[in-house]
Every structure is written in structure tokens, then in C-alpha cells.
Design a protein around this motif. Structure first.
Motif, short mmCIF file in Angstrom:
data_model
loop_
_atom_site.label_atom_id
_atom_site.label_comp_id
_atom_site.label_asym_id
_atom_site.label_seq_id
_atom_site.Cartn_x
_atom_site.Cartn_y
_atom_site.Cartn_z
N ARG A 220 0.82 -1.20 0.00
CA ARG A 220 0.00 0.00 0.00
C ARG A 220 0.86 1.26 0.00
N ASN A 221 2.01 1.18 0.60
CA ASN A 221 2.78 2.41 0.84
C ASN A 221 3.99 2.63 -0.05
N MET A 222 4.45 1.58 -0.72
CA MET A 222 5.72 1.77 -1.43
C MET A 222 5.61 2.81 -2.54
N LYS A 223 4.42 2.95 -3.10
CA LYS A 223 4.25 3.92 -4.18
C LYS A 223 3.65 5.22 -3.66
N LYS A 224 3.69 5.42 -2.38
CA LYS A 224 3.12 6.64 -1.81
C LYS A 224 3.73 7.86 -2.48
N VAL A 225 2.85 8.80 -2.83
CA VAL A 225 3.32 9.96 -3.58
C VAL A 225 3.86 11.04 -2.65
N PHE A 226 5.04 11.52 -2.98
CA PHE A 226 5.57 12.67 -2.25
C PHE A 226 5.66 13.86 -3.19
N PRO A 227 4.87 14.90 -2.94
CA PRO A 227 4.94 16.07 -3.82
C PRO A 227 6.29 16.76 -3.64
N ASP A 228 6.74 17.35 -4.73
CA ASP A 228 8.05 17.98 -4.72
C ASP A 228 7.93 19.48 -4.59
N HIS A 229 8.76 20.05 -3.78
CA HIS A 229 8.98 21.49 -3.81
C HIS A 229 10.21 21.73 -2.97
N TRP A 230 11.02 22.70 -3.36
CA TRP A 230 12.27 22.88 -2.61
C TRP A 230 12.01 23.13 -1.14
N SER A 231 10.91 23.84 -0.84
CA SER A 231 10.69 24.21 0.56
C SER A 231 10.28 23.01 1.41
N PHE A 232 9.91 21.89 0.77
CA PHE A 232 9.54 20.71 1.56
C PHE A 232 10.78 20.00 2.11
N MET A 233 11.96 20.45 1.67
CA MET A 233 13.17 19.78 2.15
C MET A 233 13.69 20.35 3.46
N LEU A 234 13.09 21.47 3.90
CA LEU A 234 13.63 22.13 5.09
C LEU A 234 13.47 21.26 6.32
N GLY A 235 12.29 20.64 6.43
CA GLY A 235 12.06 19.75 7.57
C GLY A 235 13.01 18.57 7.54
N GLU A 236 13.33 18.14 6.33
CA GLU A 236 14.26 17.00 6.21
C GLU A 236 15.63 17.36 6.77
N ILE A 237 16.05 18.60 6.55
CA ILE A 237 17.35 19.01 7.11
C ILE A 237 17.33 18.83 8.62
N ALA A 238 16.21 19.25 9.24
CA ALA A 238 16.10 19.12 10.69
C ALA A 238 16.17 17.66 11.10
N LEU A 239 15.42 16.83 10.38
CA LEU A 239 15.39 15.40 10.71
C LEU A 239 16.79 14.79 10.62
N TYR A 240 17.49 15.10 9.53
CA TYR A 240 18.80 14.47 9.34
C TYR A 240 19.83 15.07 10.28
N SER A 241 19.72 16.35 10.59
CA SER A 241 20.62 16.91 11.59
C SER A 241 20.42 16.20 12.93
N PHE A 242 19.17 15.87 13.21
CA PHE A 242 18.89 15.19 14.48
C PHE A 242 19.55 13.81 14.50
N ILE A 243 19.47 13.10 13.37
CA ILE A 243 20.12 11.78 13.31
C ILE A 243 21.62 11.93 13.52
N ILE A 244 22.20 12.95 12.88
CA ILE A 244 23.64 13.18 13.04
C ILE A 244 23.96 13.54 14.50
N LEU A 245 23.04 14.29 15.13
CA LEU A 245 23.24 14.62 16.55
C LEU A 245 23.28 13.36 17.39
N LEU A 246 22.38 12.42 17.10
CA LEU A 246 22.35 11.17 17.87
C LEU A 246 23.64 10.39 17.66
N LEU A 247 24.11 10.32 16.41
CA LEU A 247 25.32 9.54 16.12
C LEU A 247 26.55 10.17 16.77
N THR A 248 26.76 11.46 16.52
CA THR A 248 27.96 12.10 17.06
C THR A 248 27.88 12.20 18.57
N GLY A 249 26.67 12.45 19.08
CA GLY A 249 26.49 12.56 20.54
C GLY A 249 26.84 11.26 21.24
#
Lengths: 551, 374
Positions: free
Chosen positions: A33-62
Motif C-alpha cells: 500500500r505504501n511503497m508507491k506513496k506519492v511525495f509532492p516535490d517542492h524545494w521548501s519541503f526539504m527544510l524539515g528534512e534538514i532538521a530530521l537528518y541533523s537530528f540523526i547526526i546529533l544522535l550519532l555524534t552525541g
């Protein structure tokens, strides 16, 4: 399991584990059901992703840092490879931070990545929240995720403050000292809070409590809550499907974009790597928090130009520009000069942001589901309020560096303080008025585009010798975006059947609501599709004259 | 105008856009490109080369080679990272040693890691844009809200469950359960009581008080002042004779006190030599200075930063944290900034041997204000 519509079998290495899980969890239904889930594109939708990935990096380096860091205020005499501090008394926390920086391979890199990731995490959250606010993406049904976001930002601030307090260097000790002063200012319970936080008096308490306590909060409790909230945030987003920008073929009832598997998955994976790479780059070349230059904490010492991390700047600025008001009556003291700046501005911003979706709903009476975002210009009041908040925050933030501003621009320090004391109130009002005007101007521009088309860049000479520019209808993309505007009419259904006032419009609150409702839409410029495109040069309406101003 | 083929409601194919653009009249340099002005144009073709289209095999092969090149670079970066790690260990007896090695190691490791991450990221990006053939798809959004029937069924089941459980019918059960739950929630809070001692009078005194008492017990007039950082060196009036200077002082013996760091954090004091002609003693404190040498608490009355900056020409004491400014010539009264109260003044004197002494504690609590301060 079958992974393809063409009937080709998936390789054993893939189908084996998937079948194993599916036999036990029935997971393939979910995946299919989910593998073809549609993700709309727009540059501004990537801002939240930066936060998410910074958080993962925080967990790893921390996690890496915890392997060597000693959260202890036990006093030691440093003898190590940073020879300039040899023989100096310091806490174990500070000594172990020196050890990580100078004796552990990759330790300095991980420390700097951790700090840069924290800064990027907070920036990304703020910019992401601004995107969500200005495009109205918080509207029903996404209010819950908006609230979670505000919670995450608040937690991020506290997490950051605790984190940079851990090395027990001169700068972080000063931050804790200010924390103590702020705690003391709280009426009735302030001194108790202070004693309970530090385990006694600043800084050492009874047995060096503060650093171990902050450590536990910083590495366990707060990240745990952040992780839980991030998970909830993502699950809600996944379930509700992401909002999309208006465009051709995009409606409030569909999602247009590329499938999660494989396109979005690969893109977001690449994006994680980009975030990681950029943080690594910063940590390599841009020194951050060089605690060995600040020295260990000494309650009698301070360095000029002390600045906290950027996200605490707004508190710092508020503390700086507040007038020195204090009340003493009946044997008790209230320090407005600390209490107001510590709680006021962020209280206004966070409470205001949290309530905003509900206030807007109450004012506009709009209880519909919104899945297509609104362009900022099409909600001038919202955009204006947003810019006012940005200005308010920005002025306080700048005030946090008033000494640096005074030094760099050679103005009097007191003058900068006075400037900010006024700017923090006048700035938001100006920002609101200007932003609203710009929005309305852009609406007029849109209306003109729909009416006359866009400049073709082709100059035509008429038989009389006059020059004019040829206009063409906007292309389909542009039309769809412009026509996504919902024209507003400033009228609340004030009466129900038979002239009885609607329940929501009675009393002072009802009147306020009616007025706000009217105000929300009063100067809305209707934008409509004109199927008969007249040539612009032929029409000389008042609107086309004003249009010039808006470009 | 008549040559436009737009206006349909079908989603636009990337090809159509190019087609439409080709047919429009030639653009004059310096004028805005048609349709290029809006922010949403780029997003309709996020994977322009691959998406949905038949790949040109030659171009695809080229793209594949470029991607592979980046992936190889990323692999090199990772290998380089391991090499840099091993190399970092060659320098000192136990691995790295000191600031130079740390810096070099940081550069080597950081560059390798950056290359590994960014090269891989760029490779994947080119892969998505040039080689993936997924088409843009449209999915319908279902209603988020459950339908009325489901809601009604749930409500009925909920009420039935409540009825079956007897909780609605038996108020005694309900109320005693609430009674049981309330203290259960409060009990763990009690556990936090031992987080710290009660404030008591701790914030009202500094080590100057007991130090003076102790000194007076030994027949002295007060406690001597030592310079911060030189705990054995008591300060004489003659040591501090230059007008305009400022140093940080502590009561003698504070380093040996119980919880020395906490005591220092409260008792730290600035000693300023104000030129005698500028000095205006506060009423009732006429004998608290020694020829213009005056002592104030270093802890700012705003939020407790050390007020460590002293401007010789204006005799202003400035706190670098939030810029509270105090006048050293006039009882450290507030001239500017967020602090509400002057820095508390320490009564100074001089003993028979010419040493500076404090004759009492600060007359008021030092540092930030608090509720019980009064």
C-alpha cells in the motif's frame, strides 16, 4: 511475494526476508500500500528534512562523545596534551572535553559536527516552521503536527542550552550563571527551583550535581522525548499525506508527485548524505566552540562579547534591552527586569504560534480540510502577522548582539539599546503594514496577469509610430498557481434563518469575531480567469496603472 | 495570441512546456522570460530526463558512468578516512598529541568524510535525475474523517463497555478509584524533594561574614583581602596605590573553605582605586573606603554575571553580559542597563600593618534579586 506488476519474481535475497516478516506480521500489505506513496516535490519541503537528518547526526555524534565525556564536576589538575593548560585546576567535565578534542582521534571532528548539527537543527526547524506558517500548511487537518513542531523547537532550545553547558568552560558556566539568575527571579518558588536545580548553591551545589544532572537530561530524557515527537510528527505526516503546492492537475483531493519507492527514497537518501557532508565540511573548516581558548569555568571571570548559541540569542537580547524595573513590597521582591524578558517574548511567540491555527479558524470560520497550500500573498493578514512575529523575534535576536553591533559600527552601546527598545515594538507594526501592502500588490499583479497576460518581451510598433509591449496569456503552470487563490468575501453568515443572529456572532466576543472576519478579507483583490484575453495596451483601467507599482 | 495551445486542465507534460515555449515569439534579451517568473515552474519536472520518458541509451550510459565515478570517489573518501585515522595515530606515543596534531587530523578526517558523503550524495542525485524512469503519478486523498456509521458504532460500543463495566452505575467505585489515583500521582513528586537543600538564609550571606567574625575572634579588626588567583598574597594599601586600577579580590582563607567554589561565586569582589577627588561616599558609608579604594560585589545584580569591565576615564563598571553599568564613584549606582540595584558595597578599612581589610559582610544580599529578598 510479488514485487512487480510484470510477474517477474523478485530475487531470493529480497523475497526471502520479506516473506519471513510477512509470514509473521502481514507486513506486505503495508508495504504494497505504501511503497508507491506519492511525495509532492517542492524545494521548501526539504527544510524539515534538514532538521530530521541533523537530528540523526546529533544522535550519532552525541553517542560517540559520551564514550569519553566525564559528566563530573570533580576537580582535577590538568596534565595533558594541550600544554597551555597544564597544571590548571578544572572539572573532570572540562578535562575530558579537552581529552576528546586533542587526544581522541576524530574527537574534535565529532565535537564540532555535534555542535554544527545542533545549530543547523534549530535553523532548519525555524525555517521549516516559517514555510509551514506562511503557506498555511498548518491548517486543518494538520494542527496537531504544528503543535508537535512547536514542542520540538522548545525542546531543542533546552537541549541545546544543556548541551553547551556540559563542557564546564568559561562560556558555558556563564550561561548557567544566567540560568541561575533567571530561576531566582521567579516569584515564590524561584530560590527553591535554584537550589533544587543545582543541588545547593551555584555552581558546585553539595556535590557537583549540576553537570551530571544536565548530562542525563541532555543525553537521555530530552532526546527521548524529541525522538518520540519526531516519530509522531513523521507518522502523522505519512498518514495525512504531505501538502502540495498549487499547480496544474493538483486539487485539494489528490497528491501529484513521484512515488516513495524508488524516487523519493533515493532523493531523501541523497539529501541525508548532503546534510551529513555539509555538516562534516563545516566541522572540518569552521571552528566552533573552542573551549580550550575560553578556559575552565571560574565564577569570577568572564570574557567580553560573550554570546550564546544563536537560538538563545532572543532571550539574551530581551534581557539586555529590558528597562531595570523591580518591585519590592511587603518584604518580597519581583524582578520584572528578569522575569519579563525571560518569559515574555518567547511566551508570546510560542503561545501565539500554538494558538494561531485555532484563532484563524475562529476568525475565518473555515473548518474545511486543506491539502493544497496557500500562497502567502493570498492571505495578507496571516503573512503580515507572520512577518511581524519574525521582526519581533529578529529585533530581540539582534539586540542580543548589541555590544558587537556597537563595536563594529562604532555607535554608542547605550544608543543601540535604546534603538532596540523602540524597534522591538515599532518594527513588527511596520513589518505588518508593509507585508500586507506587498501581498495586496502581488494579488493585483496576479489579477492583472489573469486579465492582460504577461509581458512577452516583444515590442510592437503601431502604424502611428507608438511602441507597446505585446502581452500573452500566462502559461498553464502560471495560471494554475495564480488561480489557486480563493477569492474572499468579507461576510460572516451573521443571521441564521428568519433573521435570528447566529450563535457565534452574539456578545462582545461575537462582535470581535465579526470584525476580525471582515478585516481578514476586506481588501482582498479578486483574481479570476478571463477566457477572453484582451490586449493589454488597449485597456487603460485603474488597475493596470496600479499594476506597475507591484512589479 | 492565437498561437497558444494552453488552457486545458490536463496535467502538463514536461514536453508540452518546451513545445509551448518554442512556439512563443522570440524573447528580447533583458526582458522577463515568459512563465519563468513564478516559483512553481521548476517543480513540475523534478526528474526531467528520466521521468516517464524513454531513455536515450547513449545518454543513459554516460550518466551511469558519471554516477559510478562519484561512487568511486565516495569509496576513496571512506578509504581515505580510515587511512587518515591510522595516520593520526602515528604522531604521539598514545595516538594524537596536542593542538597541531589535532588540527591536522581534523582536516584529514573531515575532508575524507566530506568527500565520501558529498560524492555519494551527488552520485545518487544524478542517478535519480538521469536514470530513474518512474512516472509522475496522481493519488487520490481519501477522507481523513471516519464516516458517520463508524462513529456511531464506536459510540455505541463505548457506552456499552462503560455500562458493562458498571463504572457508570457504581459511583462509590468511581470516586474511590479517583481518590486512589490522586496520591499515586503526587507520591513520586515527593521523591524530588532531596534534589537540593532549602534556600534558608544562604543567599543573604557571603564568606566575608564568617571570615570577619573569625578574624575578630583572633583580635583582628577584619579579614584581609587576597587577589583572585594568588590566595596567599594579602593586599596592602601600598600595593594598590595607582588611581584608576581595578582588581578582583577574595577574603583570605576562602580557598580552604567548605565548598570553596560556591563561596568564591558569592564572595568575589572588585577593588577599585577611585581618584579621591572624584569619590562621593554614600551617606552612612563615609568610612567604608580607604582613600578612594572601594570594594563592590563583582556579581551583577541583574542575573549574576561578573561585572568585570572597568572604564578608567568614566569610572563605570560594566557587566559584559547584558551591559548593566554602574558608577564606581557613587556607590556603584546603576547608570544604564537592566540591573535594578547598585552593586553591594563591602566596608573596607586598613589594619595596623597597612593591609586592606574588610570589616563586615556585604550589608545586603549580593547578586540577582529573588522573591524573599525584600
Amino acid at each position: 511475494m510479488s514485487t512487480s506488476t510484470t510477474g517477474a519474481a523478485a530475487p531470493k535475497a529480497v523475497s526471502g526476508p520479506l516473506n519471513f516478516i510477512d509470514d509473521r506480521l502481514g507486513s506486505t500489505t503495508f508495504f504494497r500500500r505504501n511503497m508507491k506513496k506519492v511525495f509532492p516535490d517542492h524545494w521548501s519541503f526539504m527544510l524539515g528534512e534538514i532538521a530530521l537528518y541533523s537530528f540523526i547526526i546529533l544522535l550519532l555524534t552525541g553517542t560517540f562523545l559520551t564514550l569519553w565525556f566525564q559528566p563530573s564536576m570533580h576537580e582535577v589538575v590538568y596534565e595533558g596534551s594541550y600544554t597551555k593548560l597544564n597544571g590548571v585546576k578544572m572539572s573532570e567535565a572540562y578535562a575530558s572535553t579537552l581529552h576528546i578534542s586533542f587526544d581522541v582521534r576524530g574527537g574534535l571532528l565529532m565535537r564540532q559536527m555535534h555542535h554544527w548539527a545542533a545549530i543547523l537543527f534549530m535553523i532548519a526547524i525555524v525555517v521549516h516552521m516559517l514555510r509551514v506558517f506562511f503557506t498555511g500548511a498548518y491548517r486543518k487537518p494538520r494542527e496537531l503536527n504544528w503543535l508537535i513542531g512547536i514542542g520540538l523547537f522548545t525542546l531543542g532550545m533546552v537541549e541545546g542550552l544543556f548541551g553547551y553547558s556540559l563542557p564546564d568552560d568559561l562560556l558555558s558556566g556563564t550561561g548557567l550563571r544566567i540560568t541561575q539568575g533567571v530561576a531566582e527571579s521567579i516569584p515564590v518558588v524561584g530560590t527553591y527551583l535554584y537550589m533544587f536545580l543545582f543541588g545547593g548553591e551555584f555552581p558546585h551545589g553539595t556535590n557537583g550535581e549540576i553537570i551530571p544532572r544536565l548530562f542525563t537530561l541532555h543525553v537521555l530524557l530530552i532526546p527521548g522525548i524529541i525522538l518520540a515527537l519526531v516519530t509522531a510528527h513523521m507518522m502523522i505526516m505519512w498518514h495525512q499525506k504531505h501538502t502540495q503546492m498549487p499547480g496544474p492537475g493538483r486539487t485539494n483531493d489528490n497528491v501529484v508527485g513521484y512515488p516513495f519507492y524508488p524516487v523519493f527514497m533515493a532523493k531523501t537518501g541523497a539529501y541525508f548524505l548532503f546534510t551529513f557532508g555539509v555538516i562534516a565540511l563545516l566541522a572540518t573548516f569552521a571552528q566552533i566552540n573552542p573551549i580550550w581558548l575560553f578556559g575552565p569555568y571560574d565564577p569570577g571571570a568572564i570574557s567580553a562579547g560573550s554570546q550564546p548559541d544563536w537560538y538563545m540569542g532572543v532571550l539574551e537580547g530581551s534581557l539586555r534591552i529590558m528597562p531595570n524595573w523591580e518591585t519590592t513590597a511587603f518584604g518580597h521582591t519581583i524582578s520584572w527586569n528578569v522575569l519579563v524578558p525571560a518569559l515574555g517574548p518567547l511566551g508570546i511567540i510560542f503561545t501565539g504560534a500554538a494558538l494561531w491555527p485555532f484563532i484563524e479558524q475562529w476568525v475565518t470560520g473555515d473548518k474545511r480540510w486543506h491539502h493544497t497550500v496557500e500562497r502567502p500573498r493570498n492571505a495578507p493578514v496571516r503573512t503580515g502577522v507572520g512577518m511581524a512575529a519574525v521582526t519581533f523575534y529578529g529585533m530581540l535576536w539582534l539586540a542580543g548582539g548589541n555590544d558587537v553591533i556597537a563595536e563594529k559600527f562604532h555607535v554608542s552601546l547605550f544608543a543601540t539599546t535604546w534603538f532596540f527598545r523602540f524597534a522591538v515594538f515599532i518594527g513588527p507594526v511596520l513589518a505588518y503594514i508593509i507585508t500586507k501592502r506587498i501581498c495586496l500588490g502581488l494579488q493585483r499583479s496576479d489579477a492583472a496577469t489573469m486579465h492582460h497576460g504577461v509581458e512577452a518581451g516583444v515590442i510592437i510598433m503601431s502604424p502611428e509610430g507608438g511602441f507597446s509591449e505585446k502581452h500573452e496569456p500566462a502559461n498553464e503552470q502560471e495560471r494554475a498557481v495564480i488561480l489557486s487563490k480563493e477569492n474572499r468575501t468579507p461576510a460572516l453568515p451573521a443571521t441564521e434563518k428568519d433573521g435570528i443572529p447566529a450563535p457565534g456572532s452574539k456578545g462582545p466576543l461575537g462582535h470581535l469575531r465579526a470584525r476580525l472576519h471582515r478585516y481578514w478579507a476586506i481588501d482582498d483583490i479578486p483574481v479570476e480567469a478571463h477566457d477572453d484575453h484582451h490586449e493589454a495596451e488597449e485597456v487603460e483601467e485603474g488597475k493596470s496603472g496600479r499594476k506597475e507599482l507591484t512589479h | 495570441m492565437s498561437d497558444n495551445n494552453l488552457g486545458s486542465n490536463e496535467p502538463m507534460e514536461p514536453g508540452d512546456a518546451a513545445h509551448a515555449r518554442n512556439q512563443s515569439p522570440k524573447r528580447v534579451i533583458g526582458t522577463p522570460e515568459q512563465g519563468g517568473r513564478l516559483l512553481a515552474t521548476a517543480e513540475s519536472e523534478p526528474a526531467p530526463h528520466g521521468a516517464g520518458a524513454e531513455l536515450d541509451e547513449a545518454a543513459a550510459k554516460r550518466a551511469e558512468r558519471i554516477v559510478a565515478l562519484f561512487f568511486l570517489l565516495a569509496a576513496l573518501g571512506s578509504v581515505g578516512f580510515i587511512a587518515a585515522y591510522v595516520w593520526s595515530g602515528q604522531q604521539g606515543p598514545n595516538g594524537m598529541h596536542g593542538i597541531e596534531d589535532a588540527r591536522a587530523s581534523n582536516y584529514a578526517l573531515g575532508v575524507a568524510m566530506t568527500v565520501a558523503m558529498l560524492a555519494m550524495a551527488i552520485g545518487v542525485t544524478i542517478w535519480v535525475r538521469r536514470l530513474m524512469t518512474s512516472k509522475q503519478i496522481v493519488q487520490q486523498r481519501g477522507p481523513l474523517r471516519s464516516d458517520e456509521e463508524t462513529r456511531a458504532e464506536f459510540e455505541a460500543a463505548f457506552l456499552e463497555g462503560a455500562g458493562d463495566s458498571a463504572v457508570t452505575k457504581r459511583p462509590l467505585l468511581r470516586r474511590t478509584l479517583l481518590l486512589a489515583a490522586a496520591p499515586l500521582g503526587l507520591a513520586p513528586l515527593v521523591l524530588l524533594r532531596d534534589l537540593g537543600p532549602l534556600p534558608e538564609k544562604r543567599l543573604r550571606h557571603t564568606f566575608w561574614g564568617p571570615a570577619v567574625t573569625e578574624a575578630k575572634k583572633h583580635g583582628k579588626q577584619g579579614v584581609r583581602l587576597v587577589v583572585d588567583g594568588a590566595p596567599t598574597q594579602a593586599l596592602k594599601v601600598s600595593d594598590f596605590a595607582t588611581p584608576g586600577s581595578m582588581i578582583t579580590v577574595l577574603p583570605e582563607g576562602i580557598e580552604e573553605s567548605h565548598h570553596a567554589l560556591n563561596e568564591i561565586a558569592k564572595a568575589v569582589t572588585i577593588l577599585i582605586n577611585v581618584p579621591a577627588d572624584k569619590f562621593k561616599p554614600v551617606k552612612g558609608r563615609e568610612n567604608w573606603h580607604v582613600g578612594g579604594i572601594v570594594a563592590y560585589s563583582k556579581i551583577c545584580t541583574h542575573v549574576g554575571c561578573p561585572a568585570a569591565l572597568y572604564e578608567q576615564t568614566t569610572h563605570h563598571i560594566l557587566c559584559p553580559c547584558h551591559q548593566s553599568t554602574f558608577d564606581a564613584t557613587d556607590g556603584a549606582k546603576v547608570i544604564f542597563g537592566p540591573a535594578a540595584r547598585p552593586l553591594p558595597q563591602l566596608p573596607l578599612s586598613v589594619d595596623k600593618e597597612g593591609y586592606l581589610i574588610a570589616t563586615d559582610d556585604f550589608p545586603e544580599p549580593i547578586g540577582p534579586s529573588f522573591w524573599e529578598r525584600g
